[in-house]
Write a protein that holds these residues in place. Structure first.
Motif, PDB file in Angstrom:
ATOM      1  N   TYR A   5       0.709  -1.117  -0.066  1.00 19.98           N
ATOM      2  CA  TYR A   5       0.058   0.018  -0.163  1.00 19.98           C
ATOM      3  C   TYR A   5       0.944   1.194  -0.080  1.00 19.98           C
ATOM      4  CZ  TYR A   5       1.138   0.006   4.934  1.00 19.98           C
ATOM      5  OH  TYR A   5       1.931  -0.116   6.253  1.00 19.98           O
ATOM      6  N   PRO A   6       0.335   2.335  -0.376  1.00 20.50           N
ATOM      7  CA  PRO A   6      -0.656   2.472  -1.134  1.00 20.50           C
ATOM      8  C   PRO A   6      -0.680   2.184  -2.456  1.00 20.50           C
ATOM      9  CG  PRO A   6       0.119   4.565  -0.931  1.00 20.50           C
ATOM     10  CD  PRO A   6       1.364   3.699  -0.091  1.00 20.50           C
ATOM     11  N   ASN A   7      -1.747   1.625  -3.279  1.00 25.23           N
ATOM     12  CA  ASN A   7      -1.582   1.389  -4.728  1.00 25.23           C
ATOM     13  C   ASN A   7      -2.802   1.768  -5.303  1.00 25.23           C
ATOM     14  OD1 ASN A   7      -0.793   0.195  -7.073  1.00 25.23           O
ATOM     15  ND2 ASN A   7      -1.244  -2.085  -6.348  1.00 25.23           N
ATOM     16  N   PRO A   8      -3.135   2.805  -6.065  1.00 24.18           N
ATOM     17  CA  PRO A   8      -1.782   3.414  -6.699  1.00 24.18           C
ATOM     18  C   PRO A   8      -0.754   4.126  -5.783  1.00 24.18           C
ATOM     19  CG  PRO A   8      -4.065   3.852  -7.768  1.00 24.18           C
ATOM     20  CD  PRO A   8      -4.333   3.221  -6.682  1.00 24.18           C
ATOM     21  N   VAL A   9       0.227   4.308  -6.281  1.00 18.76           N
ATOM     22  CA  VAL A   9       1.379   4.889  -5.425  1.00 18.76           C
ATOM     23  C   VAL A   9       1.948   6.431  -6.293  1.00 18.76           C
ATOM     24  CG1 VAL A   9       3.075   3.590  -6.270  1.00 18.76           C
ATOM     25  CG2 VAL A   9       3.517   4.768  -4.107  1.00 18.76           C
ATOM     26  N   ASN A  10       2.240   7.347  -5.569  1.00 20.92           N
ATOM     27  CA  ASN A  10       2.984   8.424  -5.962  1.00 20.92           C
ATOM     28  C   ASN A  10       4.746   8.292  -5.727  1.00 20.92           C
ATOM     29  OD1 ASN A  10       0.931  10.213  -7.140  1.00 20.92           O
ATOM     30  ND2 ASN A  10       0.115  10.353  -5.136  1.00 20.92           N
ATOM     31  N   SER A  11       4.878   8.009  -4.464  1.00 20.55           N
ATOM     32  CA  SER A  11       6.398   8.198  -4.317  1.00 20.55           C
ATOM     33  C   SER A  11       6.885   7.031  -3.380  1.00 20.55           C
ATOM     34  CB  SER A  11       6.923   9.651  -3.376  1.00 20.55           C
ATOM     35  OG  SER A  11       5.971   9.702  -2.339  1.00 20.55           O
ATOM     36  N   ILE A  12       6.201   6.661  -2.230  1.00 18.76           N
ATOM     37  CA  ILE A  12       6.627   5.678  -1.206  1.00 18.76           C
ATOM     38  C   ILE A  12       5.447   4.589  -1.360  1.00 18.76           C
ATOM     39  CG2 ILE A  12       7.294   4.973   0.927  1.00 18.76           C
ATOM     40  CD1 ILE A  12       9.246   6.931   0.136  1.00 18.76           C
ATOM     41  N   VAL A  13       6.207   3.296  -1.579  1.00 18.21           N
ATOM     42  CA  VAL A  13       5.093   2.083  -1.550  1.00 18.21           C
ATOM     43  C   VAL A  13       5.429   1.101  -0.192  1.00 18.21           C
ATOM     44  CG1 VAL A  13       6.486   0.793  -3.075  1.00 18.21           C
ATOM     45  CG2 VAL A  13       4.077   0.172  -2.680  1.00 18.21           C
ATOM     46  N   ASN A  14       4.725   0.806   0.691  1.00 20.77           N
ATOM     47  CA  ASN A  14       4.987   0.027   1.774  1.00 20.77           C
ATOM     48  C   ASN A  14       4.583  -1.484   1.362  1.00 20.77           C
ATOM     49  OD1 ASN A  14       5.777   2.112   3.829  1.00 20.77           O
ATOM     50  ND2 ASN A  14       3.495   3.042   3.034  1.00 20.77           N
ATOM     51  N   ILE A  15       5.429  -2.403   1.899  1.00 18.18           N
ATOM     52  CA  ILE A  15       5.265  -3.884   1.481  1.00 18.18           C
ATOM     53  C   ILE A  15       5.403  -4.449   2.850  1.00 18.18           C
ATOM     54  CG2 ILE A  15       5.671  -5.871   0.337  1.00 18.18           C
ATOM     55  CD1 ILE A  15       6.657  -3.905  -1.953  1.00 18.18           C
ATOM     56  N   GLU A  16       4.345  -5.119   3.367  1.00 22.66           N
ATOM     57  CA  GLU A  16       4.677  -5.773   4.602  1.00 22.66           C
ATOM     58  C   GLU A  16       4.232  -7.202   4.299  1.00 22.66           C
ATOM     59  OE1 GLU A  16       1.575  -4.131   7.223  1.00 22.66           O
ATOM     60  OE2 GLU A  16       2.551  -2.357   7.308  1.00 22.66           O
TER      61      GLU A  16
END
Length: 88
Positions: free
Chosen positions: A21-32
């Protein structure tokens, strides 16, 4: 019966649980993930590798990527997971 079957499904899903998240993303995507992330490879829709993250991380700066759709190959400790990411 439905409680037992959903518990079984949750147990299976837990073995490769992954949140992006977030998806769509602008600059930083977080993956857990419930396993350590070994590496993440970004591919464009032509199948070309455009970015590789080779160290364990949960926050990735994607501001250098052009707007578009990317496929991510996420290598976890015991599994590989493919995810679609939309860059705005």
């Amino acid at each position: 019966i439905s409680n037992q079957s959903s518990a079984g499904i949750n147990q299976q899903d837990a073995s490769i649980a992954l949140k992006m998240y977030p998806n769509p993303v602008n600059s930083i995507v977080n993956i857990e993930a419930n396993e350590e992330i070994q590496s993440i490879v970004f591919f464009n829709l032509m199948g070309e590798r455009v970015k590789t993250i080779a160290s364990p991380t949960t926050s990735i700066d994607v501001s250098d990527l052009a707007k578009g759709v990317y496929m991510l190959q996420i290598q976890l400790e015991y599994f590989n997971v493919n995810q679609k990411l939309i860059k705005e």
